[in-house]
Design an enzyme around this catalytic site. Structure first.
Site, PDB file in Angstrom:
ATOM      1  N   ASN A  10       0.901  -1.141   0.000  1.00 16.59           N
ATOM      2  CA  ASN A  10       0.000   0.000   0.000  1.00 16.59           C
ATOM      3  C   ASN A  10       0.951   1.204   0.000  1.00 16.59           C
ATOM      4  OD1 ASN A  10      -1.508   2.142   1.108  1.00 16.59           O
ATOM      5  ND2 ASN A  10      -1.536   1.223   3.153  1.00 16.59           N
ATOM      6  N   LYS A  12       0.236   4.224   0.431  1.00 14.86           N
ATOM      7  CA  LYS A  12      -0.272   5.307   1.297  1.00 14.86           C
ATOM      8  C   LYS A  12      -0.338   6.625   0.519  1.00 14.86           C
ATOM      9  CE  LYS A  12       1.328   2.701   5.216  1.00 14.86           C
ATOM     10  NZ  LYS A  12       1.698   2.642   6.605  1.00 14.86           N
ATOM     11  N   HIS A  98      -7.831   0.066   6.922  1.00 13.34           N
ATOM     12  CA  HIS A  98      -6.417   0.218   7.295  1.00 13.34           C
ATOM     13  C   HIS A  98      -6.327   1.020   8.589  1.00 13.34           C
ATOM     14  CE1 HIS A  98      -2.312   1.741   7.329  1.00 13.34           C
ATOM     15  NE2 HIS A  98      -2.013   0.612   6.722  1.00 13.34           N
ATOM     16  N   GLU A 100      -4.706   3.463   9.456  1.00 10.71           N
ATOM     17  CA  GLU A 100      -4.760   4.930   9.320  1.00 10.71           C
ATOM     18  C   GLU A 100      -6.182   5.418   9.027  1.00 10.71           C
ATOM     19  OE1 GLU A 100      -1.488   4.931   6.564  1.00 10.71           O
ATOM     20  OE2 GLU A 100      -0.305   4.092   8.199  1.00 10.71           O
ATOM     21  N   GLU A 170      -2.495  -6.110  11.071  1.00  8.70           N
ATOM     22  CA  GLU A 170      -1.503  -5.050  11.170  1.00  8.70           C
ATOM     23  C   GLU A 170      -1.619  -4.379  12.540  1.00  8.70           C
ATOM     24  OE1 GLU A 170      -0.190  -3.543   7.111  1.00  8.70           O
ATOM     25  OE2 GLU A 170      -2.149  -2.636   7.395  1.00  8.70           O
ATOM     26  N   GLY A 176       4.627   1.713  10.426  1.00  7.77           N
ATOM     27  CA  GLY A 176       5.211   3.020  10.133  1.00  7.77           C
ATOM     28  C   GLY A 176       6.575   3.255  10.771  1.00  7.77           C
ATOM     29  N   SER A 216       5.920  -2.854   9.625  1.00  6.71           N
ATOM     30  CA  SER A 216       7.390  -2.845   9.638  1.00  6.71           C
ATOM     31  C   SER A 216       8.015  -4.148   9.136  1.00  6.71           C
ATOM     32  CB  SER A 216       7.923  -2.501  11.035  1.00  6.71           C
ATOM     33  OG  SER A 216       7.568  -1.180  11.388  1.00  6.71           O
TER      34      SER A 216
HETATM   35  P1  13P Z   1       5.028  -0.245   7.103  1.00  6.52           P
HETATM   36  O1  13P Z   1       5.534  -1.514   6.454  1.00  6.52           O
HETATM   37  O2  13P Z   1       5.682   0.982   6.551  1.00  6.52           O
HETATM   38  O3  13P Z   1       5.138  -0.338   8.603  1.00  6.52           O
HETATM   39  O4  13P Z   1       3.487  -0.108   6.739  1.00  6.52           O
HETATM   40  C1  13P Z   1       2.652  -1.210   6.830  1.00  6.52           C
HETATM   41  C2  13P Z   1       1.318  -0.868   6.319  1.00  6.52           C
HETATM   42  O5  13P Z   1       0.623  -0.030   6.862  1.00  6.52           O
HETATM   43  C3  13P Z   1       0.830  -1.572   5.121  1.00  6.52           C
HETATM   44  O6  13P Z   1      -0.497  -1.267   4.866  1.00  6.52           O
END
Ligand code: 13P
Length: 261
Positions: A10, A12, A98, A100, A170, A176, A216
């Protein structure tokens, strides 16, 4: 255990249209030799990049996803994107819930459920994301949170629609730049909770739902995660945004996936 390896990213709110196109071209070239019978590769770019992205992907070598979607087909929903618009572009996957979306934009489980049902009704694959916050983990209620997110998120989803569902676990605290990846033992424990909850809801059909870990994931932990029994795939942010690095991770995890089967 899902039969294929699922790996996706993703992007983002990163990557312009031009950057997305370059990324997809490179990723397509880099992975052209990997048989897709064993790999489901997907990319979820920004809305503005979707149409051009669709144009550069060869066949179904990379599935295209949207990061969000409205639960209504049309109406007075300023700023939202309709499932009909996503269908028009040729999107195959809709990412729902997600971290976020839930924690920055305040979406709740009932909203995610409406989106899941709408996505399935329109023939998309629904990628439902779930995960506990650091505080919920601290309180010892991570399992309850995951079970709640699943039971509400999938409410009304009948067994025949299950083949078009994917779940991404997640943990919010793992995502992040400020996140810490979950250990493989912790991730497997939670994936087992998810699998058991799906079994409770759907019986034997639950075994085939791909469970992806995200938060991560990087070159150092990808293989050990995939080695776990209930981790069928990886949903990667930062470490996947460079096509060469993403390819390196895919090539690293493929042998570990094959070993499990
Ligand atoms: P990161 O791998 O940057 O931690 O992000 C994971 C994520 O939110 C995938 O949707």
């Amino acid at each position: 255990m899902a039969e294929k390896l699922y790996i996706g990213t993703n992007t983002k709110m990163y990557k312009t249209i031009a950057e997305t196109v370059r990324f997809l071209e490179k990723l397509g070239q880099n992975t052209a030799d990997i048989p897709r019978q064993e790999l489901v590769l997907f990319v979820i770019p920004s809305f503005t990049a979707l149409e051009r992205a669709k144009g550069v992907i060869k066949g179904e070598s990379i599935l295209l996803g949207a990061q969000n979607m409205c639960w209504e087909d049309q109406g007075q929903f300023t700023g939202e994107v309709s499932p009909l618009m996503l269908k028009e572009v040729g999107v195959q996957i809709v990412e729902i819930g997600h971290s976020e979306r839930r924690h920055v934009f305040g979406e709740d489980d009932e909203t995610e459920n409406k989106k899941v049902l709408t996505a399935l009704r329109h023939g998309f694959t629904a990628l439902l994301c779930i995960g506990e916050t650091a505080q919920q983990k601290e309180y010892g209620i991570a399992d309850e949170v995951l079970r709640t997110q699943l039971k509400i998120g999938l409410h009304g989803v009948t067994e025949n629609l299950l083949p078009r569902c994917m779940i991404a676990y997640e943990p919010v605290w793992a995502i992040g730049a400020s996140g810490t990846p979950a250990s493989r033992e912790y991730a497997e424990e939670k994936h087992t909770v998810i699998r058991d909850t799906l079994k409770e809801l759907y019986g034997g059909a639950a075994a085939m739902v791909p469970l992806l870990y995200g938060g991560s994931v990087n070159n150092a932990n990808a293989v050990e995660l995939i080695e776990m029994n209930n981790i069928d795939g990886l949903f990667i942010g930062r470490s996947a945004w460079d096509a060469d690095n993403f390819t390196a991770i895919i090539r690293d995890v493929l042998p570990a996936f094959r070993q499990k089967h």
